[in-house]
Write a protein that holds these residues in place. Structure first.
Motif, PDB file in Angstrom:
ATOM      1  N   ILE A   1     -29.836   6.274   9.625  1.00 40.09           N
ATOM      2  CA  ILE A   1     -29.971   7.170   7.990  1.00 40.09           C
ATOM      3  C   ILE A   1     -31.854   6.524   7.606  1.00 40.09           C
ATOM      4  O   ILE A   1     -31.629   5.990   7.647  1.00 40.09           O
ATOM      5  N   PRO A   2     -32.055   8.442   7.199  1.00 37.17           N
ATOM      6  CA  PRO A   2     -33.393   7.984   6.505  1.00 37.17           C
ATOM      7  C   PRO A   2     -33.603   7.186   5.491  1.00 37.17           C
ATOM      8  O   PRO A   2     -32.222   6.757   4.581  1.00 37.17           O
ATOM      9  N   HIS A   3     -34.553   5.956   5.594  1.00 30.93           N
ATOM     10  CA  HIS A   3     -34.457   4.858   4.907  1.00 30.93           C
ATOM     11  C   HIS A   3     -35.988   5.237   3.382  1.00 30.93           C
ATOM     12  O   HIS A   3     -35.803   4.692   2.463  1.00 30.93           O
ATOM     13  N   ALA A   4     -37.213   5.437   4.152  1.00 28.86           N
ATOM     14  CA  ALA A   4     -38.252   6.436   3.021  1.00 28.86           C
ATOM     15  C   ALA A   4     -39.204   7.197   4.186  1.00 28.86           C
ATOM     16  O   ALA A   4     -38.712   7.313   4.959  1.00 28.86           O
ATOM     17  N   LEU A   5     -39.809   7.608   2.834  1.00 28.80           N
ATOM     18  CA  LEU A   5     -40.518   8.940   3.841  1.00 28.80           C
ATOM     19  C   LEU A   5     -42.109   8.708   3.122  1.00 28.80           C
ATOM     20  O   LEU A   5     -42.332   7.749   1.642  1.00 28.80           O
ATOM     21  N   THR A   6     -43.218   9.190   3.544  1.00 26.85           N
ATOM     22  CA  THR A   6     -44.249   9.451   3.606  1.00 26.85           C
ATOM     23  C   THR A   6     -45.517   9.758   3.803  1.00 26.85           C
ATOM     24  O   THR A   6     -44.714  10.368   5.167  1.00 26.85           O
TER      25      THR A   6
ATOM     26  N   ALA B   1     -38.774   6.895   8.348  1.00 26.00           N
ATOM     27  CA  ALA B   1     -38.117   5.453   8.745  1.00 26.00           C
ATOM     28  C   ALA B   1     -36.946   5.633   8.602  1.00 26.00           C
ATOM     29  O   ALA B   1     -36.067   5.527   8.467  1.00 26.00           O
ATOM     30  N   ASP B   2     -36.312   6.002   9.593  1.00 27.13           N
ATOM     31  CA  ASP B   2     -35.151   6.194  10.632  1.00 27.13           C
ATOM     32  C   ASP B   2     -34.350   4.435  10.722  1.00 27.13           C
ATOM     33  O   ASP B   2     -34.245   3.244  11.701  1.00 27.13           O
ATOM     34  N   ARG B   3     -33.818   4.090   9.078  1.00 27.24           N
ATOM     35  CA  ARG B   3     -33.336   2.193   9.523  1.00 27.24           C
ATOM     36  C   ARG B   3     -32.462   2.115  10.601  1.00 27.24           C
ATOM     37  O   ARG B   3     -32.752   1.320  10.875  1.00 27.24           O
ATOM     38  N   GLU B   4     -30.960   2.467  10.582  1.00 23.96           N
ATOM     39  CA  GLU B   4     -30.357   2.450  11.877  1.00 23.96           C
ATOM     40  C   GLU B   4     -30.760   2.516  13.484  1.00 23.96           C
ATOM     41  O   GLU B   4     -29.840   1.809  14.008  1.00 23.96           O
ATOM     42  N   ASN B   5     -31.202   3.483  13.213  1.00 18.48           N
ATOM     43  CA  ASN B   5     -32.132   3.714  14.989  1.00 18.48           C
ATOM     44  C   ASN B   5     -33.405   2.962  14.845  1.00 18.48           C
ATOM     45  O   ASN B   5     -33.890   3.250  16.044  1.00 18.48           O
ATOM     46  N   GLY B   6     -34.201   2.106  13.982  1.00 23.10           N
ATOM     47  CA  GLY B   6     -35.007   1.075  14.148  1.00 23.10           C
ATOM     48  C   GLY B   6     -36.147   1.642  14.978  1.00 23.10           C
ATOM     49  O   GLY B   6     -37.168   1.262  15.800  1.00 23.10           O
ATOM     50  N   ARG B   7     -36.928   3.210  14.304  1.00 24.45           N
ATOM     51  CA  ARG B   7     -37.987   3.830  14.158  1.00 24.45           C
ATOM     52  C   ARG B   7     -38.227   4.462  13.209  1.00 24.45           C
ATOM     53  O   ARG B   7     -37.524   4.485  12.371  1.00 24.45           O
ATOM     54  N   ILE B   8     -39.775   4.976  14.201  1.00 23.23           N
ATOM     55  CA  ILE B   8     -39.765   6.087  12.560  1.00 23.23           C
ATOM     56  C   ILE B   8     -40.568   7.067  12.951  1.00 23.23           C
ATOM     57  O   ILE B   8     -41.173   6.913  13.720  1.00 23.23           O
ATOM     58  N   GLN B   9     -40.341   8.164  12.724  1.00 22.20           N
ATOM     59  CA  GLN B   9     -39.786   9.193  13.061  1.00 22.20           C
ATOM     60  C   GLN B   9     -41.403  10.257  12.302  1.00 22.20           C
ATOM     61  O   GLN B   9     -41.082  10.117  11.356  1.00 22.20           O
TER      62      GLN B   9
ATOM     63  N   GLY C   1     -37.675  -4.715  15.337  1.00 27.05           N
ATOM     64  CA  GLY C   1     -36.764  -5.158  15.075  1.00 27.05           C
ATOM     65  C   GLY C   1     -35.784  -4.144  15.855  1.00 27.05           C
ATOM     66  O   GLY C   1     -36.201  -3.439  16.206  1.00 27.05           O
ATOM     67  N   GLY C   2     -34.573  -4.036  15.365  1.00 26.50           N
ATOM     68  CA  GLY C   2     -33.867  -2.991  14.918  1.00 26.50           C
ATOM     69  C   GLY C   2     -33.595  -2.241  14.151  1.00 26.50           C
ATOM     70  O   GLY C   2     -32.493  -0.985  13.890  1.00 26.50           O
ATOM     71  N   ARG C   3     -35.016  -2.940  12.957  1.00 28.55           N
ATOM     72  CA  ARG C   3     -34.184  -1.732  11.654  1.00 28.55           C
ATOM     73  C   ARG C   3     -35.262  -1.994  11.206  1.00 28.55           C
ATOM     74  O   ARG C   3     -35.895  -2.488  10.976  1.00 28.55           O
ATOM     75  N   VAL C   4     -35.625  -0.511  10.266  1.00 26.11           N
ATOM     76  CA  VAL C   4     -37.504  -0.616   9.622  1.00 26.11           C
ATOM     77  C   VAL C   4     -36.922   0.281   8.064  1.00 26.11           C
ATOM     78  O   VAL C   4     -36.254   0.938   8.275  1.00 26.11           O
ATOM     79  N   PHE C   5     -36.939  -0.615   7.230  1.00 22.79           N
ATOM     80  CA  PHE C   5     -36.546  -0.562   5.775  1.00 22.79           C
ATOM     81  C   PHE C   5     -37.568   0.089   5.136  1.00 22.79           C
ATOM     82  O   PHE C   5     -37.389   1.655   4.300  1.00 22.79           O
ATOM     83  N   SER C   6     -38.369  -0.044   5.469  1.00 25.35           N
ATOM     84  CA  SER C   6     -39.718   1.396   4.619  1.00 25.35           C
ATOM     85  C   SER C   6     -41.171   1.616   5.189  1.00 25.35           C
ATOM     86  O   SER C   6     -41.707   0.752   6.363  1.00 25.35           O
ATOM     87  N   VAL C   7     -41.980   2.353   4.744  1.00 28.09           N
ATOM     88  CA  VAL C   7     -42.115   2.658   5.575  1.00 28.09           C
ATOM     89  C   VAL C   7     -43.636   3.589   4.945  1.00 28.09           C
ATOM     90  O   VAL C   7     -43.614   3.830   4.109  1.00 28.09           O
ATOM     91  N   ALA C   8     -45.253   2.942   4.822  1.00 29.25           N
ATOM     92  CA  ALA C   8     -46.259   3.979   3.540  1.00 29.25           C
ATOM     93  C   ALA C   8     -46.982   4.516   5.022  1.00 29.25           C
ATOM     94  O   ALA C   8     -48.210   3.886   5.619  1.00 29.25           O
ATOM     95  N   PHE C   9     -47.990   4.983   4.171  1.00 29.04           N
ATOM     96  CA  PHE C   9     -49.354   6.066   5.197  1.00 29.04           C
ATOM     97  C   PHE C   9     -50.079   5.446   3.886  1.00 29.04           C
ATOM     98  O   PHE C   9     -50.613   5.358   2.991  1.00 29.04           O
ATOM     99  N   CYS C  10     -52.186   5.425   4.706  1.00 32.14           N
ATOM    100  CA  CYS C  10     -53.048   4.550   3.903  1.00 32.14           C
ATOM    101  C   CYS C  10     -54.056   5.797   5.116  1.00 32.14           C
ATOM    102  O   CYS C  10     -53.760   5.203   5.865  1.00 32.14           O
TER     103      CYS C  10
END
Length: 86
Positions: A1-6, A17-25, A45-54
């Protein structure tokens, strides 16, 4: 499930941020071609809830994980250099 975009507009990349697969694509913004993914069970861990780019320091991703029943990694923020895809 995509949970955040940056967006990394300098490189033309969209990070998801692909929450359920624990990765950032990473995908190109032009035609959404898959470029790669950032995963690290020891950091995220197993889940990624947010991602931001700087764009500072050549570009940095900031990720926040979330609780997982399958991992003992605490909820935390992680700084990732996009060139360090694992």
């Amino acid at each position: 499930i995509p949970h955040a975009l940056t967006l990394d507009s300098q490189r033309g990349l969209l990070y998801v941020a692909d929450r359920e697969n624990g990765r950032i694509q990473a995908m190109t913004t032009g035609n959404m071609t898959f470029v790669g993914s950032v995963t690290s069970a020891s950091d995220l861990g197993g889940r990624v809830f947010s991602v931001a780019f700087c764009p500072a320091n050549g570009g940095l991703l900031f990720a926040v994980n979330g609780p997982s029943t399958f991992s003992r990694v605490p909820v935390q923020g992680v700084v990732i250099s996009p060139g360090d895809r694992r």
